[in-house]
Design a protein around this motif. Structure first.
Motif, PDB file in Angstrom:
ATOM      1  N   GLN A 125       0.813  -1.225   0.000  1.00 28.80           N
ATOM      2  CA  GLN A 125       0.000   0.000   0.000  1.00 28.80           C
ATOM      3  C   GLN A 125       0.844   1.271   0.000  1.00 28.80           C
ATOM      4  O   GLN A 125       0.564   2.222   0.720  1.00 28.80           O
ATOM      5  N   PRO A 147      -1.710   7.178  -5.466  1.00 28.13           N
ATOM      6  CA  PRO A 147      -3.149   6.882  -5.454  1.00 28.13           C
ATOM      7  C   PRO A 147      -3.690   6.374  -6.783  1.00 28.13           C
ATOM      8  O   PRO A 147      -4.679   5.631  -6.796  1.00 28.13           O
ATOM      9  N   ALA A 205      -6.030   0.381  -0.865  1.00 31.71           N
ATOM     10  CA  ALA A 205      -5.600   1.756  -1.106  1.00 31.71           C
ATOM     11  C   ALA A 205      -4.141   1.752  -1.549  1.00 31.71           C
ATOM     12  O   ALA A 205      -3.339   0.949  -1.084  1.00 31.71           O
ATOM     13  N   ARG A 206      -3.826   2.619  -2.479  1.00 34.19           N
ATOM     14  CA  ARG A 206      -2.449   2.771  -2.981  1.00 34.19           C
ATOM     15  C   ARG A 206      -1.884   1.439  -3.499  1.00 34.19           C
ATOM     16  O   ARG A 206      -0.733   1.100  -3.255  1.00 34.19           O
ATOM     17  N   ASN A 231     -12.984  -3.001  -3.988  1.00 40.13           N
ATOM     18  CA  ASN A 231     -13.395  -2.043  -2.960  1.00 40.13           C
ATOM     19  C   ASN A 231     -14.049  -0.803  -3.579  1.00 40.13           C
ATOM     20  O   ASN A 231     -13.350   0.032  -4.170  1.00 40.13           O
ATOM     21  N   LEU A 240     -12.663   2.743  -3.104  1.00 40.24           N
ATOM     22  CA  LEU A 240     -11.443   3.124  -3.826  1.00 40.24           C
ATOM     23  C   LEU A 240     -11.682   3.205  -5.336  1.00 40.24           C
ATOM     24  O   LEU A 240     -10.734   3.300  -6.096  1.00 40.24           O
TER      25      LEU A 240
END
Length: 362
Positions: free
Chosen positions: A30, A34, A72-73, A112, A115
């Motif tokens: 992560q 982004p 995320a990321r 997700n 995201l």
């Protein structure tokens, strides 16, 4: 058990040989940008690994579609904008003498939405109010895997590893619990395995003759059936569709708890399969030189090191220097990881593992 065996080269069906028997397991961290582009933290992590003595380094799970994101990321390979950073990662690994592979990933029903992910279940009953993928959508995702492999080759990677574990989309389609489809991708085992095999065959056809293909398989949870996965693995090995099989076990020593194989190790059920020219390795609590060597004795061609490589980036070199080497005991403090070059984002991710980082350590 001979530690020396761990440092013998290992040929693969396609492309260059591994210089030893150590492969870095794909590790979620992560720490990418982004939008999925490789960050400075990604490049520094790869630089450290390139100097660690590994024969082959897999990236973290890398998205083949924007809608397939799970974390995320998360690193991405679904667009041209990702290529420059990926090319830098591949170049750094090559400079350090390691082979490289992008782990191709789509989260399937576990994508997700927070995201930007678009949950993509095999069945209409898996998520309330979310319809099953159409046949056309399944084939689009298949083609996204193939196109992403081509991008990996363009970026300079030696190969890819197809993520077929942990209930992500390819694993999901294998599961009779999560796949009740009526089209050619559901029903029989051959149909439920069709997406995985079409992805692998498509990559082999689309990429060059030296391009390497790995397949990560898990055999627990998500309604997966051990007998079925053993059967489809036997077919893939017999047809030599891949260069290496990566068995993702939570513990490489774990045993079958019931049924005809009760008491046998899960690993032994796969190492006994004829594998022709395909190489087989396992991950799962490999925290010492002794355990790494034992796995070769148990029939593995190579070992995949995960947590031990986070604790000590040059695990293979430590083993080579000390045949009695053992990884530091967990949990460790956040400062311990920081002092060894782990990024703050990676450290925050590891805090989610209850036994890895000392609770509350700054």
């Amino acid at each position: 058990m001979s530690i020396a065996e761990l440092f013998k080269p290992l040929t693969l069906r396609h492309g260059p040989a591994m210089k030893n028997r150590f492969m870095l397991a794909p590790l979620t961290n992560q720490q990418s940008e982004p939008d999925g582009r490789a960050s400075a933290d990604d490049l520094e992590w790869i630089r450290q690994l390139s100097e660690g003595g590994y024969a082959l380094v897999q990236t973290c799970a890398t998205t083949v579609e924007a809608g397939g994101i799970a974390f995320a990321r998360q690193l991405g390979i679904h667009g041209k904008a990702h290529l420059p950073g990926l090319a830098q990662m591949a170049a750094r690994l090559r400079a350090g003498g390691a082979l490289s592979a992008v782990q191709l990933h789509h989260a399937g029903h576990r994508a997700n939405p927070l995201l930007g992910g678009i949950p993509a279940p095999a069945s209409g009953h898996t998520l309330p109010g979310v319809r099953a993928l159409t046949t056309e959508a399944v084939q689009r995702i298949r083609d996204s895997f193939i196109a992403s492999a081509q991008r990996a080759e363009q970026a300079g990677f030696d190969g890819i590893a197809v993520h077929g574990a942990f209930g992500w989309i390819l694993s999901e389609f294998m599961s009779p619990l999560l796949n009740d489809r009526q089209d050619q991708y559901g029903g029989s085992l051959d149909n439920r395995a069709r997406l995985t095999i079409e992805v692998i065959e498509g990559i082999r056809k689309a990429c060059g003759p030296d391009f390497q293909i790995g397949w990560r398989l898990s055999i627990e949870r998500y309604g997966l059936r051990l007998e079925e996965l053993r059967d489809i693995t036997a077919e893939i090995l017999d047809r030599e569709l891949i260069d290496y099989l990566d068995l993702a076990l939570w513990d490489s020593a774990q045993t079958v708890q019931d049924g005809a194989w009760k008491g046998r190790t899960l690993l032994s059920l796969f190492t006994e399969l004829p594998r022709k020219g395909v190489r087989l390795g396992a991950a799962g609590k490999i925290m010492s030189a002794e355990r790494a060597g034992q796995l070769l004795d148990e029939g593995c061609d190579f070992v995949l090191v995960g947590r031990a490589s986070i604790l000590q980036r040059d695990f293979p070199k430590q083993v080579q220097a000390n045949p009695h080497y053992e990884s530091p005991r967990m949990p460790v403090t956040a400062q311990y990881l920081r002092d060894r070059g782990l990024s703050e984002r990676f450290i925050d991710h590891m805090r989610g593992w209850q036994t890895f980082v000392v609770h509350g350590s700054p």
